[in-house]
Design an enzyme around this catalytic site. Structure first.
Site, PDB file in Angstrom:
ATOM      1  N   HIS A 162      52.456  42.230  41.787  1.00 15.44           N
ATOM      2  CA  HIS A 162      52.973  43.505  41.293  1.00 15.44           C
ATOM      3  C   HIS A 162      51.926  44.609  41.421  1.00 15.44           C
ATOM      4  O   HIS A 162      50.730  44.387  41.245  1.00 15.44           O
ATOM      5  CB  HIS A 162      53.496  43.376  39.854  1.00 15.44           C
ATOM      6  CG  HIS A 162      52.472  43.175  38.785  1.00 15.44           C
ATOM      7  ND1 HIS A 162      51.848  44.231  38.154  1.00 15.44           N
ATOM      8  CD2 HIS A 162      51.982  42.053  38.207  1.00 15.44           C
ATOM      9  CE1 HIS A 162      51.022  43.765  37.222  1.00 15.44           C
ATOM     10  NE2 HIS A 162      51.080  42.443  37.243  1.00 15.44           N
ATOM     11  N   ASP A 166      44.816  43.834  36.878  1.00 17.14           N
ATOM     12  CA  ASP A 166      46.146  43.245  36.771  1.00 17.14           C
ATOM     13  C   ASP A 166      47.154  44.257  37.326  1.00 17.14           C
ATOM     14  O   ASP A 166      47.467  45.246  36.658  1.00 17.14           O
ATOM     15  CB  ASP A 166      46.438  42.934  35.303  1.00 17.14           C
ATOM     16  CG  ASP A 166      47.822  42.410  35.048  1.00 17.14           C
ATOM     17  OD1 ASP A 166      48.458  41.916  35.991  1.00 17.14           O
ATOM     18  OD2 ASP A 166      48.293  42.509  33.891  1.00 17.14           O
ATOM     19  N   GLU A 179      56.670  45.261  36.848  1.00 16.06           N
ATOM     20  CA  GLU A 179      56.434  43.932  36.279  1.00 16.06           C
ATOM     21  C   GLU A 179      56.055  44.026  34.812  1.00 16.06           C
ATOM     22  O   GLU A 179      56.467  43.196  33.992  1.00 16.06           O
ATOM     23  CB  GLU A 179      55.333  43.210  37.065  1.00 16.06           C
ATOM     24  CG  GLU A 179      55.165  41.734  36.705  1.00 16.06           C
ATOM     25  CD  GLU A 179      54.169  41.476  35.575  1.00 16.06           C
ATOM     26  OE1 GLU A 179      54.058  40.316  35.133  1.00 16.06           O
ATOM     27  OE2 GLU A 179      53.492  42.434  35.134  1.00 16.06           O
ATOM     28  N   GLU A 180      55.272  45.042  34.469  1.00 16.68           N
ATOM     29  CA  GLU A 180      54.727  45.137  33.115  1.00 16.68           C
ATOM     30  C   GLU A 180      55.773  45.462  32.057  1.00 16.68           C
ATOM     31  O   GLU A 180      55.494  45.381  30.862  1.00 16.68           O
ATOM     32  CB  GLU A 180      53.606  46.188  33.069  1.00 16.68           C
ATOM     33  CG  GLU A 180      52.390  45.882  33.937  1.00 16.68           C
ATOM     34  CD  GLU A 180      51.584  44.679  33.444  1.00 16.68           C
ATOM     35  OE1 GLU A 180      52.019  44.014  32.478  1.00 16.68           O
ATOM     36  OE2 GLU A 180      50.523  44.410  34.029  1.00 16.68           O
ATOM     37  N   GLU A 183      48.506  36.608  40.907  1.00 16.95           N
ATOM     38  CA  GLU A 183      48.493  37.341  39.643  1.00 16.95           C
ATOM     39  C   GLU A 183      47.109  37.325  38.991  1.00 16.95           C
ATOM     40  O   GLU A 183      46.127  36.889  39.570  1.00 16.95           O
ATOM     41  CB  GLU A 183      49.520  36.714  38.690  1.00 16.95           C
ATOM     42  CG  GLU A 183      50.763  37.554  38.478  1.00 16.95           C
ATOM     43  CD  GLU A 183      50.545  38.755  37.574  1.00 16.95           C
ATOM     44  OE1 GLU A 183      49.383  39.106  37.266  1.00 16.95           O
ATOM     45  OE2 GLU A 183      51.556  39.356  37.151  1.00 16.95           O
ATOM     46  N   HIS A 208      45.336  44.193  29.943  1.00 13.41           N
ATOM     47  CA  HIS A 208      46.158  45.265  29.364  1.00 13.41           C
ATOM     48  C   HIS A 208      45.343  46.222  28.500  1.00 13.41           C
ATOM     49  O   HIS A 208      45.880  46.857  27.593  1.00 13.41           O
ATOM     50  CB  HIS A 208      47.335  44.697  28.559  1.00 13.41           C
ATOM     51  CG  HIS A 208      48.364  44.045  29.415  1.00 13.41           C
ATOM     52  ND1 HIS A 208      49.585  43.636  28.916  1.00 13.41           N
ATOM     53  CD2 HIS A 208      48.380  43.721  30.732  1.00 13.41           C
ATOM     54  CE1 HIS A 208      50.297  43.086  29.890  1.00 13.41           C
ATOM     55  NE2 HIS A 208      49.576  43.133  31.002  1.00 13.41           N
TER      56      HIS A 208
END
Length: 344
Positions: free
Chosen positions: A63, A173, A201-202, A224, A312
């Protein structure tokens, strides 16, 4: 590959606003692609022919979106109220610099001054609705001349190498997976491969749903990142994995039970070529594999991830050799799929 990853991490691409990342990827992938298209959800789908075309239909997916924020309201005083896009850790957001919109308007995430916080408030993680964005505007009209509700915001930070073999950057990420796929696109491939740089994706693996239905793969490998949690004070059984111990090959996470034959293939290849690898020692998380696996009549899926600290957050940390080994092991996986196919 690391220089390419740094370039990718410099791009801003919050979920639903991946244009800059997608444009960069299209520019980089275009010269090596046999076909390239963007679908209705914003996925970039790249197909490249390999030496064989008679094997299983293989999809590699990573992603391109990142966590960030979106402006929801402008106050009379010229501050921007906002909400997070994706699962941002609120504990580390306060005081962080951001840029808003395509003009990259600078701002900072603010909160009530510490001397005005009650003892009870000080014991709790602030809620998002108590935060604001300060863009230096004197009033609402001045703020509206710069940003509007619906304007996306991305965290600000230059990638840099840390210590011995570590990299710090925003959006590791999953720009790691994107960098692996771009690197492979530049090479001669042993078989036909479709590469999906997925959107959103998130916020619920939304782009992968459309990509899986349009590509119709037999086998998919998701590239990933995954949370490391190898930090002081964390119980051993909750540390999940650790940077520096090799790519993480998952047998299960919070959203997917992975194909056992593909898991055995990846681990056998890693051991046979002296590539260190690890598994997740704590079952949590999820990625695009969950959506791809459940599309149509089902797809055999595997996942390989880089162990990343502070996932994140405005800045994450990963091991450079782990990421290089992801590329190496993916290359071996393609060769195996072209030669013998997947184990049952």
């Amino acid at each position: 590959m690391i220089d390419l990853l740094k370039q990718l991490c410099r791009q801003n691409g919050v979920s639903g606003d991946e244009d800059a990342v997608r444009d960069f990827l299209r520019e980089q992938a275009g010269p090596y692609a046999d076909s390239i298209r963007t679908d209705a959800l914003g996925n970039l789908i790249v197909f490249k022919k390999g030496l064989r075309s008679d094997g299983p239909k293989l999809l590699l997916a990573a992603h391109m979106d990142e966590v960030g924020l979106i402006v929801t309201r402008i106050t009379d005083e010229g501050f921007c109220k906002f909400d997070f896009v994706g699962g941002v850790d609120r504990r580390v957001a306060i005081g962080k610099p951001v840029v808003l919109g395509p003009e990259k308007v600078p701002g900072v995430i603010g909160l009530k001054a510490i001397h005005l916080v009650s003892r009870e408030e000080g014991k709790k993680v602030p809620k998002t609705d108590s935060m604001y964005l300060d863009i230096g505007a004197a009033d609402k009209d001045e703020a509206l001349a710069l940003v509007r509700p619906g304007t996306y915001g991305a965290f600000l930070g230059e990638p840099e190498e840390l210590g011995e073999g570590m990299l710090k950057a925003k959006a590791i990420d999953d720009r790691v997976g994107c960098a692996v796929m771009l690197s492979l696109l530049r090479e001669e491939l042993p078989m036909d491969v479709t590469f999906a740089f997925t959107a959103q994706e998130e916020v619920g693996t939304r782009g992968a749903f459309a990509a899986a239905f349009s590509v119709k793969p037999d086998i998919a490998l998701v590239l990933e990142t995954t949370t490391a949690a190898d930090l002081p004070g964390v119980d051993d059984h909750r540390k999940v994995c650790a940077p520096g111990k090799g790519p993480v090959i998952s047998y299960m996470d919070g959203a997917t039970i992975y194909d056992r034959g593909l898991f055995r293939t990846l681990t056998r290849l890693a051991e046979g070529h002296s590539i260190p690898w690890q598994t997740k020692e704590y079952i949590a998380g999820g990625n695009d594999a969950r959506t791809i696996q459940r599309s149509r009549a089902g797809v055999r899926v595997a996942a390989m991830s880089a162990a990343v600290r502070y996932l994140h957050a405005p800045a994450s940390v990963a091991n450079v050799e782990d990421m290089e080994n992801m590329l190496r092991l993916t290359r071996l996986f393609l060769e195996e799929m072209a030669r013998d196919g997947a184990e049952e």
